[in-house]
Structures are given as structure tokens and as C-alpha cells.
Design a protein around this motif. Structure first.
Motif, PDB file in Angstrom:
ATOM      1  N   ASP A 152      -7.183  13.274  -6.531  1.00  0.00           N
ATOM      2  CA  ASP A 152      -7.378  12.139  -5.617  1.00  0.00           C
ATOM      3  C   ASP A 152      -7.480  10.797  -6.357  1.00  0.00           C
ATOM      4  OD1 ASP A 152      -7.496  11.347  -2.906  1.00  0.00           O
ATOM      5  OD2 ASP A 152      -9.643  10.987  -3.074  1.00  0.00           O
ATOM      6  N   ASN A 153      -6.878  10.706  -7.512  1.00  0.00           N
ATOM      7  CA  ASN A 153      -6.808   9.438  -8.238  1.00  0.00           C
ATOM      8  C   ASN A 153      -5.572   8.665  -7.809  1.00  0.00           C
ATOM      9  OD1 ASN A 153      -9.137   9.946  -9.855  1.00  0.00           O
ATOM     10  ND2 ASN A 153      -7.913  11.340 -11.122  1.00  0.00           N
TER      11      ASN A 153
ATOM     12  N   ASN B 172       6.694   5.676 -16.017  1.00  0.00           N
ATOM     13  CA  ASN B 172       5.300   5.927 -16.398  1.00  0.00           C
ATOM     14  C   ASN B 172       4.431   6.026 -15.143  1.00  0.00           C
ATOM     15  OD1 ASN B 172       5.861   5.798 -19.173  1.00  0.00           O
ATOM     16  ND2 ASN B 172       5.663   3.558 -19.154  1.00  0.00           N
ATOM     17  N   LYS B 173       3.406   6.847 -15.231  1.00  0.00           N
ATOM     18  CA  LYS B 173       2.438   6.944 -14.133  1.00  0.00           C
ATOM     19  C   LYS B 173       1.233   6.082 -14.510  1.00  0.00           C
ATOM     20  CE  LYS B 173       1.713  10.927 -12.148  1.00  0.00           C
ATOM     21  NZ  LYS B 173       1.219  12.322 -11.909  1.00  0.00           N
ATOM     22  N   SER B 174       1.036   5.000 -13.795  1.00  0.00           N
ATOM     23  CA  SER B 174      -0.051   4.057 -14.088  1.00  0.00           C
ATOM     24  C   SER B 174      -1.177   4.248 -13.082  1.00  0.00           C
ATOM     25  CB  SER B 174       0.465   2.613 -14.040  1.00  0.00           C
ATOM     26  OG  SER B 174       1.471   2.410 -15.007  1.00  0.00           O
ATOM     27  N   TYR B 175      -2.334   4.669 -13.580  1.00  0.00           N
ATOM     28  CA  TYR B 175      -3.479   4.850 -12.700  1.00  0.00           C
ATOM     29  C   TYR B 175      -4.148   3.497 -12.418  1.00  0.00           C
ATOM     30  CZ  TYR B 175      -3.088   9.883 -13.075  1.00  0.00           C
ATOM     31  OH  TYR B 175      -2.641  11.177 -12.980  1.00  0.00           O
ATOM     32  N   ILE B 176      -4.542   3.316 -11.193  1.00  0.00           N
ATOM     33  CA  ILE B 176      -5.054   2.018 -10.744  1.00  0.00           C
ATOM     34  C   ILE B 176      -6.349   2.202  -9.957  1.00  0.00           C
ATOM     35  CG2 ILE B 176      -2.765   0.946 -10.647  1.00  0.00           C
ATOM     36  CD1 ILE B 176      -2.830   1.468  -7.607  1.00  0.00           C
ATOM     37  N   LYS B 177      -7.019   1.067  -9.723  1.00  0.00           N
ATOM     38  CA  LYS B 177      -8.184   1.031  -8.845  1.00  0.00           C
ATOM     39  C   LYS B 177      -7.929   0.004  -7.746  1.00  0.00           C
ATOM     40  CE  LYS B 177     -11.838   2.601 -11.956  1.00  0.00           C
ATOM     41  NZ  LYS B 177     -13.161   2.293 -12.568  1.00  0.00           N
ATOM     42  N   GLU B 178      -8.070   0.465  -6.511  1.00  0.00           N
ATOM     43  CA  GLU B 178      -7.875  -0.426  -5.358  1.00  0.00           C
ATOM     44  C   GLU B 178      -9.206  -1.075  -4.994  1.00  0.00           C
ATOM     45  OE1 GLU B 178      -5.429   1.466  -2.143  1.00  0.00           O
ATOM     46  OE2 GLU B 178      -5.775   3.221  -3.421  1.00  0.00           O
ATOM     47  N   LYS B 179      -9.207  -2.400  -4.877  1.00  0.00           N
ATOM     48  CA  LYS B 179     -10.429  -3.115  -4.503  1.00  0.00           C
ATOM     49  C   LYS B 179     -10.500  -3.348  -2.997  1.00  0.00           C
ATOM     50  CE  LYS B 179     -14.152  -5.577  -5.466  1.00  0.00           C
ATOM     51  NZ  LYS B 179     -15.347  -5.018  -6.095  1.00  0.00           N
TER      52      LYS B 179
ATOM     53  N   SER C  67       0.826  -1.218   0.000  1.00  0.00           N
ATOM     54  CA  SER C  67       0.000   0.000   0.000  1.00  0.00           C
ATOM     55  C   SER C  67       0.854   1.259   0.000  1.00  0.00           C
ATOM     56  CB  SER C  67      -0.921   0.000   1.224  1.00  0.00           C
ATOM     57  OG  SER C  67      -1.771  -1.118   1.208  1.00  0.00           O
ATOM     58  N   LYS C  68       2.070   1.190   0.517  1.00  0.00           N
ATOM     59  CA  LYS C  68       2.923   2.386   0.589  1.00  0.00           C
ATOM     60  C   LYS C  68       3.350   2.877  -0.791  1.00  0.00           C
ATOM     61  CE  LYS C  68       7.254  -0.202   1.049  1.00  0.00           C
ATOM     62  NZ  LYS C  68       8.448  -0.439   1.878  1.00  0.00           N
ATOM     63  N   LEU C  69       3.244   2.035  -1.827  1.00  0.00           N
ATOM     64  CA  LEU C  69       3.639   2.437  -3.174  1.00  0.00           C
ATOM     65  C   LEU C  69       2.559   3.239  -3.885  1.00  0.00           C
ATOM     66  CD1 LEU C  69       5.349  -0.839  -4.472  1.00  0.00           C
ATOM     67  CD2 LEU C  69       6.315   1.036  -3.135  1.00  0.00           C
ATOM     68  N   ILE C  70       1.351   3.206  -3.371  1.00  0.00           N
ATOM     69  CA  ILE C  70       0.230   3.879  -4.029  1.00  0.00           C
ATOM     70  C   ILE C  70       0.217   5.359  -3.634  1.00  0.00           C
ATOM     71  CG2 ILE C  70      -2.268   3.920  -4.312  1.00  0.00           C
ATOM     72  CD1 ILE C  70      -2.275   0.946  -3.659  1.00  0.00           C
ATOM     73  N   GLN C  71       0.178   6.220  -4.650  1.00  0.00           N
ATOM     74  CA  GLN C  71       0.162   7.659  -4.430  1.00  0.00           C
ATOM     75  C   GLN C  71      -1.135   8.260  -4.984  1.00  0.00           C
ATOM     76  OE1 GLN C  71       3.965   9.670  -5.198  1.00  0.00           O
ATOM     77  NE2 GLN C  71       4.881   7.660  -5.665  1.00  0.00           N
ATOM     78  N   LYS C  72      -1.393   9.505  -4.633  1.00  0.00           N
ATOM     79  CA  LYS C  72      -2.588  10.215  -5.080  1.00  0.00           C
ATOM     80  C   LYS C  72      -2.181  11.478  -5.843  1.00  0.00           C
ATOM     81  CE  LYS C  72      -5.750   7.727  -2.726  1.00  0.00           C
ATOM     82  NZ  LYS C  72      -6.929   7.067  -3.313  1.00  0.00           N
ATOM     83  N   ASP C  73      -2.928  11.791  -6.924  1.00  0.00           N
ATOM     84  CA  ASP C  73      -2.694  13.054  -7.617  1.00  0.00           C
ATOM     85  C   ASP C  73      -3.620  14.131  -7.053  1.00  0.00           C
ATOM     86  OD1 ASP C  73      -5.187  12.523  -8.621  1.00  0.00           O
ATOM     87  OD2 ASP C  73      -4.532  12.094 -10.665  1.00  0.00           O
ATOM     88  N   ARG C  74      -3.632  15.296  -7.697  1.00  0.00           N
ATOM     89  CA  ARG C  74      -4.428  16.404  -7.183  1.00  0.00           C
ATOM     90  C   ARG C  74      -5.926  16.122  -7.219  1.00  0.00           C
ATOM     91  NH1 ARG C  74      -1.368  21.638  -9.944  1.00  0.00           N
ATOM     92  NH2 ARG C  74       0.664  21.337  -8.899  1.00  0.00           N
TER      93      ARG C  74
END
Length: 284
Positions: free
Chosen positions: A223-224, A240-247, A214-221
Motif C-alpha cells: 500500500d505504498n 524507474n519506480k519512484s515512491y512518493i508521499k501525498e500531502k 491523481s490517476k498516475l499514482i499507483q499502489k504496491d502490495r
């Protein structure tokens, strides 16, 4: 805890603490001398009423005598039968009877003492089949159902048991917004005792997929959520910035439902020091 149904003086105690008893066995007898006296008196009256009725019936079958005499004899016999049956029920309520097979854990009464419905007479324990009860916050309601796997751990004795949920409550407690679950387990060694505390781990979600710290997941302005990934180009790597969805998130690990594939490289160390489009090399 077994409670007497009627008040009275205790005349006999048939068991001792630690003794094993069978279902239906009488454990304590409350003084029933008055009931027995009434039963004996009623039985004598019933015997006479039965004899009278049988004679009236024989006469009535021969068209001798009046119908009213026959009906009165029948009514008296039936009334005394019901009275005797009622007295027998009252006599049974003057006994404390074992409702199941078990072991007498504690006897609260003494011979000559007073038994009353509001005070327990005996604690009877059967540890062969026991159950665990727990309350869960209502946020888990959609994920909890009968048959879900449960890991039980009893810290006092250091024992672990795998089980399943047998019952899910249908009522939300308004005071703490929780609902009850029940887990039935077999206690073959009888080492689990009533009111023993247990820690429960319930498998409320299971799936196959990609899990990242979970520490690798960041948020943009906006909140994505995103992680930095690497794409190999001529011996080096582009960021690359890869956008993800956390389940789901559990124990500092997140299940990713969208945005990552199995063969992608995710930046771990240094993920907070890089930007999209930079060229990096991998550190051994």
C-alpha cells in the motif's frame, strides 16, 4: 423580526412597509393609557412628597422637629421616585422600537389588534452588513481558522465575492459532527437577501511544490504510493519506480511532499502498461 415586550391592544402604527427608519424610532405603540394614568397620579404624589421633604429638611437643618419625621418624608419621596421610574420603564415596553437603521419589510400587526411577546410585530431588515453561516465537518477543524480566504458564489444571482472567515465555532454538533463558521461581507448593492444560499470554497491548505494528476499514482502490495518516472540513457529511457508521499488531493490532483523533483519525467500515458527496469521511447 421585532417582538413586543408586553401584551396589549395596538393603538398606533407609525410606519408602512418599505419605509426606512432610524435606530431608536418608535414603530408601534401599544395602548398605554393605564400606565400614563398611573404615572400622572404618581407624579402628583411625588410633587407633594418632594415639597414635604424639603420643608422637613429645612426644619431639620435648624434642629426643629423630629428625626423620624425627616426620615419618613425622605423615604416616601425616594419610594415615589422609584415607582415613577418603574412606570416609565413599563411604558417604554409598550412600544416597539427600531434597534438599528433599516427598512420595514413587513408589518404583521393591525391597529386594534392584540400584540403579544410570542408573536412578531414587524420585520426590519438592514442589508448593508450581512454575514454567511455554514457548517463544516469536524475533519476540517485543524485547517480552518479566522482569516482564512473564502470564495463565495451565489448561484441564484450569479455573483461571486472574495472574503475571509471572521468567526470559527467552538462547539461540535454531536448530531452531525460539524462546527459553524461565519463570514462577514458588505452588501453595497443590496442584491444579497436574507436566507439566500451561497456556495463556499475555503482555502484550507496552500503550499509550493509538485502537483501530479491523481490517476498516475499507483499502489504496491504494501500500500505504498509510487509513480513511474524516466531516466535518459543513450537516447532511450529507463523506467524507474519512484515512491512518493501525498500531502493533499483536490479535484483529481495530488500534492507530492516527497519523492519527486522538478526536473523528473513522470510517465503519463501508458503508465499502467510498463514495469520498472523496462526501456521505453517517448511518443510524440
Amino acid at each position: 423580526e421585532l417582538f413586543p415586550e408586553q401584551s396589549g391592544t395596538i393603538s398606533k402604527i407609525y410606519v408602512n412597509e418599505g419605509q426606512k427608519v432610524k435606530k431608536g424610532q418608535t414603530l408601534i405603540q401599544i395602548d398605554d393609557s393605564l400606565i400614563k394614568s398611573k404615572m400622572a397620579e404618581t407624579q402628583i404624589e411625588l410633587n407633594l412628597a418632594t415639597t414635604t421633604f424639603m420643608r422637613q429638611k429645612r426644619l431639620w437643618d435648624q434642629n426643629i422637629g423630629s428625626e423620624m419625621q425627616f426620615l419618613q418624608a425622605e423615604a416616601k419621596k425616594n419610594g415615589l421616585e422609584k415607582k415613577l421610574s418603574s412606570l416609565k420603564v413599563q411604558a417604554r415596553k409598550l412600544k416597539v422600537i427600531a434597534p438599528f437603521n433599516g427598512t420595514v419589510d413587513e408589518v404583521f400587526n393591525k391597529i386594534g389588534g392584540l400584540a403579544a411577546p410570542m408573536f412578531p410585530s414587524i420585520r426590519l431588515v438592514n442589508l448593508d452588513q450581512i454575514h454567511i453561516e455554514s457548517e463544516l465537518t469536524e475533519t476540517y477543524l485543524k485547517n480552518i481558522s479566522v482569516g482564512k480566504k473564502v470564495e463565495l458564489f451565489f448561484p441564484s444571482i450569479g455573483k461571486s465575492i472574495d472574503a475571509k472567515i471572521n468567526q470559527v465555532g467552538n462547539f461540535i454538533n454531536p448530531e452531525n459532527r460539524s462546527f459553524k463558521i461565519r463570514v462577514d461581507i458588505k452588501n453595497e448593492d443590496n442584491d444579497l437577501k436574507p436566507n439566500l444560499l451561497a456556495d463556499l470554497k475555503i482555502n484550507d491548505y496552500s503550499n509550493f511544490g509538485i502537483v501530479v494528476p491523481s490517476k498516475l499514482i499507483q499502489k504496491d502490495r504494501l500500500d505504498n504510493s509510487f509513480v513511474y518516472t524516466l531516466k535518459k540513457v543513450n537516447g532511450s529511457y529507463n523506467v524507474n519506480k519512484s515512491y512518493i508521499k501525498e500531502k493533499m488531493t483536490y479535484k483529481n490532483e495530488s500534492f507530492i511532499s516527497e519523492g519527486l523533483s522538478e526536473d523528473v519525467l513522470v510517465v503519463d500515458k501508458g503508465s499502467r502498461l510498463i514495469k520498472e527496469g523496462e526501456i521505453v521511447i517517448l511518443s510524440e
